[in-house]
Design a protein around this motif. Structure first.
Motif, PDB file in Angstrom:
ATOM      1  N   GLU A  86     -54.635-125.956 -30.823  1.00 58.05           N
ATOM      2  CA  GLU A  86     -55.149-124.819 -31.053  1.00 58.05           C
ATOM      3  C   GLU A  86     -55.675-123.582 -29.871  1.00 58.05           C
ATOM      4  OE1 GLU A  86     -57.296-125.181 -34.042  1.00 58.05           O
ATOM      5  OE2 GLU A  86     -56.112-125.522 -35.532  1.00 58.05           O
ATOM      6  N   LEU A  87     -55.065-122.858 -29.833  1.00 59.12           N
ATOM      7  CA  LEU A  87     -55.290-122.144 -28.145  1.00 59.12           C
ATOM      8  C   LEU A  87     -56.361-121.033 -29.076  1.00 59.12           C
ATOM      9  CD1 LEU A  87     -54.998-121.348 -25.890  1.00 59.12           C
ATOM     10  CD2 LEU A  87     -53.122-119.774 -26.151  1.00 59.12           C
ATOM     11  N   GLU A  88     -57.151-121.377 -28.094  1.00 62.02           N
ATOM     12  CA  GLU A  88     -58.479-120.220 -28.224  1.00 62.02           C
ATOM     13  C   GLU A  88     -58.843-119.312 -27.341  1.00 62.02           C
ATOM     14  OE1 GLU A  88     -62.370-122.011 -30.137  1.00 62.02           O
ATOM     15  OE2 GLU A  88     -61.657-122.956 -31.902  1.00 62.02           O
ATOM     16  N   GLY A  89     -59.103-117.679 -27.602  1.00 59.73           N
ATOM     17  CA  GLY A  89     -59.246-116.861 -26.159  1.00 59.73           C
ATOM     18  C   GLY A  89     -59.324-115.537 -26.650  1.00 59.73           C
ATOM     19  N   ARG A  90     -59.943-114.784 -25.656  1.00 56.81           N
ATOM     20  CA  ARG A  90     -60.677-113.499 -26.201  1.00 56.81           C
ATOM     21  C   ARG A  90     -59.075-112.618 -26.833  1.00 56.81           C
ATOM     22  NH1 ARG A  90     -63.879-112.354 -21.359  1.00 56.81           N
ATOM     23  NH2 ARG A  90     -66.168-113.184 -21.949  1.00 56.81           N
ATOM     24  N   TYR A  91     -58.108-112.833 -26.483  1.00 55.77           N
ATOM     25  CA  TYR A  91     -56.672-112.348 -26.510  1.00 55.77           C
ATOM     26  C   TYR A  91     -55.716-113.096 -26.781  1.00 55.77           C
ATOM     27  CZ  TYR A  91     -59.524-109.141 -23.491  1.00 55.77           C
ATOM     28  OH  TYR A  91     -60.460-107.737 -22.812  1.00 55.77           O
ATOM     29  N   LEU A  92     -55.195-114.123 -25.722  1.00 56.57           N
ATOM     30  CA  LEU A  92     -54.162-115.041 -26.755  1.00 56.57           C
ATOM     31  C   LEU A  92     -54.491-116.204 -28.316  1.00 56.57           C
ATOM     32  CD1 LEU A  92     -52.893-115.855 -22.963  1.00 56.57           C
ATOM     33  CD2 LEU A  92     -52.316-113.774 -24.821  1.00 56.57           C
ATOM     34  N   TYR A  93     -53.290-115.892 -28.723  1.00 56.12           N
ATOM     35  CA  TYR A  93     -53.667-116.742 -29.605  1.00 56.12           C
ATOM     36  C   TYR A  93     -51.806-117.207 -29.710  1.00 56.12           C
ATOM     37  CZ  TYR A  93     -51.434-112.445 -32.439  1.00 56.12           C
ATOM     38  OH  TYR A  93     -50.589-111.726 -33.061  1.00 56.12           O
ATOM     39  N   ASP A 103     -43.496-140.343 -27.733  1.00 53.36           N
ATOM     40  CA  ASP A 103     -44.541-140.999 -25.993  1.00 53.36           C
ATOM     41  C   ASP A 103     -43.457-140.538 -25.236  1.00 53.36           C
ATOM     42  OD1 ASP A 103     -42.312-142.641 -26.202  1.00 53.36           O
ATOM     43  OD2 ASP A 103     -43.556-144.867 -26.069  1.00 53.36           O
ATOM     44  N   ASP A 104     -42.742-139.014 -25.590  1.00 55.91           N
ATOM     45  CA  ASP A 104     -41.113-138.882 -24.063  1.00 55.91           C
ATOM     46  C   ASP A 104     -41.726-137.433 -24.097  1.00 55.91           C
ATOM     47  OD1 ASP A 104     -41.155-137.888 -27.340  1.00 55.91           O
ATOM     48  OD2 ASP A 104     -38.422-138.369 -26.619  1.00 55.91           O
ATOM     49  N   ILE A 105     -43.477-137.184 -24.070  1.00 59.17           N
ATOM     50  CA  ILE A 105     -43.922-135.763 -23.636  1.00 59.17           C
ATOM     51  C   ILE A 105     -43.613-135.694 -22.419  1.00 59.17           C
ATOM     52  CG2 ILE A 105     -45.085-134.206 -23.897  1.00 59.17           C
ATOM     53  CD1 ILE A 105     -46.006-135.529 -26.198  1.00 59.17           C
ATOM     54  N   GLU A 106     -42.472-134.300 -21.653  1.00 63.07           N
ATOM     55  CA  GLU A 106     -42.793-134.078 -20.156  1.00 63.07           C
ATOM     56  C   GLU A 106     -43.802-133.685 -19.612  1.00 63.07           C
ATOM     57  OE1 GLU A 106     -38.644-133.611 -18.744  1.00 63.07           O
ATOM     58  OE2 GLU A 106     -37.953-136.013 -19.355  1.00 63.07           O
ATOM     59  N   GLU A 107     -43.860-132.244 -20.643  1.00 60.13           N
ATOM     60  CA  GLU A 107     -45.014-131.149 -20.545  1.00 60.13           C
ATOM     61  C   GLU A 107     -44.995-130.750 -22.071  1.00 60.13           C
ATOM     62  OE1 GLU A 107     -44.952-127.824 -17.336  1.00 60.13           O
ATOM     63  OE2 GLU A 107     -42.861-128.108 -18.653  1.00 60.13           O
ATOM     64  N   LEU A 108     -46.957-130.462 -21.734  1.00 58.65           N
ATOM     65  CA  LEU A 108     -47.353-128.941 -23.334  1.00 58.65           C
ATOM     66  C   LEU A 108     -46.867-127.663 -23.019  1.00 58.65           C
ATOM     67  CD1 LEU A 108     -50.035-131.710 -23.881  1.00 58.65           C
ATOM     68  CD2 LEU A 108     -48.021-132.022 -25.102  1.00 58.65           C
ATOM     69  N   LEU A 109     -46.116-126.733 -23.929  1.00 59.59           N
ATOM     70  CA  LEU A 109     -45.707-125.499 -23.379  1.00 59.59           C
ATOM     71  C   LEU A 109     -46.016-124.859 -24.516  1.00 59.59           C
ATOM     72  CD1 LEU A 109     -43.966-123.686 -21.525  1.00 59.59           C
ATOM     73  CD2 LEU A 109     -42.413-124.194 -22.676  1.00 59.59           C
ATOM     74  N   LEU A 110     -47.314-124.060 -24.233  1.00 61.29           N
ATOM     75  CA  LEU A 110     -47.040-123.487 -25.200  1.00 61.29           C
ATOM     76  C   LEU A 110     -47.215-121.378 -24.784  1.00 61.29           C
ATOM     77  CD1 LEU A 110     -51.253-124.643 -25.711  1.00 61.29           C
ATOM     78  CD2 LEU A 110     -49.247-125.218 -26.883  1.00 61.29           C
ATOM     79  N   THR A 111     -46.690-121.210 -25.701  1.00 64.26           N
ATOM     80  CA  THR A 111     -46.484-119.812 -26.124  1.00 64.26           C
ATOM     81  C   THR A 111     -46.891-118.741 -26.455  1.00 64.26           C
ATOM     82  OG1 THR A 111     -43.625-120.533 -25.494  1.00 64.26           O
ATOM     83  CG2 THR A 111     -44.121-118.140 -25.960  1.00 64.26           C
ATOM     84  N   PRO A 112     -48.371-118.545 -26.500  1.00 64.45           N
ATOM     85  CA  PRO A 112     -49.093-117.252 -27.416  1.00 64.45           C
ATOM     86  C   PRO A 112     -48.615-116.085 -27.175  1.00 64.45           C
ATOM     87  CG  PRO A 112     -49.902-117.846 -25.134  1.00 64.45           C
ATOM     88  CD  PRO A 112     -48.692-118.756 -24.998  1.00 64.45           C
TER      89      PRO A 112
END
Length: 338
Positions: A86-93, A103-112
């Motif tokens: 979960e992303l917590e920010g002042r503006y982004l969510y 176990d094959d995750i290469e990168e955790l990508l979040l697009t808020p």
């Protein structure tokens, strides 16, 4: 008038402190990246909250980690553990928590998404007593004054939230969805409910509000039966205005009379007030409305509950058997009442 901006209520996290389960030979570190939307203000402050999914499909809290820039490194206890971020920010969510597993995750990508930050301070009226700000709250919801439909209200769960006030009356609402009409309710014990509708924010906006509360009306009195005996526990309700619409219902005040029948209500909105009382075994007392201006008080109200008549009988099924637990409703004939 611009107010001092309250600092973030999120405590700073030492990223070297981890729960015991991350100190393990099987723990792994994952790299992640956040796609920062254009227009995100420079004063954005982001943190990630990790939640683990156990074998029983129940989430348990992990830890919160502050983020510097748009990249991060996350420690998880074992390769096979599924988790949510979960992303917590002042503006982004995030519209919803991002779930990862395997176990094959290469990168955790979040697009808020880019929302807005709303801060402000509530001010008491000069005639108000000392208000307990810490017991107050700000509620956010759809702006019903703008004529939104019920369907729109059902689909606006991301708007509905409640935040407690700081001891000095400050408040902040983070990651408010942009370009959506919303309303605010400021509920502080001892003051009338303050409604602020017609609000809308743009993505990346920092909206600073000053909220001035009314002093309200103070009422006190006693509830009695026809013989003059006090009716303890009676419900006393006060509504302002002729039309009992949604706004009037939200601003209504109610309390229970004490054992000696007395009651007191503070923070009642000004206007033509309708004070009613009800109790089991009595007909409701609904005296005529009376006008009250903001800051006034009336301490001599007397509400008398009439006993009325009682109706009793039996309910039977077509075969003559008793209708156990049948519901019986008494409806008055308007023509007979006139």
């Amino acid at each position: 008038e611009a107010e001092a901006v309250p600092s973030s209520t999120r405590e700073s996290v030492d990223t070297n402190e981890r729960p015991g389960w991350v100190i393990s030979d099987r723990a792994r570190q994952l790299k992640g990246r956040i796609i920062i939307p254009p227009g995100t203000p420079d004063d954005e402050s982001l943190a990630l909250r990790l939640r683990l999914l156990t074998d029983s499909e129940v989430f348990v809290e992990g830890y919160m980690q502050d983020i510097e820039g748009d990249t991060f490194t996350l420690t998880v206890p074992a390769p096979e553990v599924d988790f949510e971020l979960e992303l917590e920010g002042r503006y982004l969510y995030l519209d919803r928590a991002a779930r990862f597993g395997g176990d094959d995750i290469e990168e955790l990508l979040l697009t808020p998404r880019l929302g807005a930050w709303v801060t402000g301070r509530i001010h008491a009226a000069p005639a108000s007593p000392d208000l307990e700000w810490a017991k107050g709250a700000v509620r956010v919801g759809l702006d019903f004054e703008s004529g939104v439909s019920a369907a729109a209200a059902m689909g606006a769960a991301d708007l509905n939230r409640r935040v407690e006030l700081e001891p000095n009356g400050d408040f902040q609402l983070t990651a408010m969805p942009a370009d959506r009409p919303f309303g605010l309710e400021f509920d502080v014990p001892g003051a009338p409910l303050h409604l602020l509708g017609g609000q809308r924010v743009a993505g990346g906006e920092h909206l600073v509000l000053r909220v001035d509360l009314d002093a309200g009306v103070r009422l006190a009195g006693v509830v009695r039966d026809p013989e003059g005996n006090p009716v303890g526990g009676a419900v006393v309700n006060v509504v302002a205005g002729e039309d009992i619409d949604l706004r009037a219902q939200r601003m209504a005040r109610l309390t229970n009379a004490s054992d000696d029948g007395t009651f007191e209500l503070a923070g009642v909105p000004a206007g033509d007030l309708r004070v009613s009382a009800s109790a089991d075994g009595f007909l409701p007392a609904t005296p005529d409305a009376f006008p009250m201006a903001d800051g006034e008080q009336r301490m001599d109200l007397e509400l008398v509950l009439e006993r009325g008549n009682s109706v009793s009988g039996h309910v039977f099924l077509p075969d003559g058997e008793p209708a156990v637990e049948a519901s019986v409703q008494l409806i008055f004939d308007p023509a007979a009442l006139n």
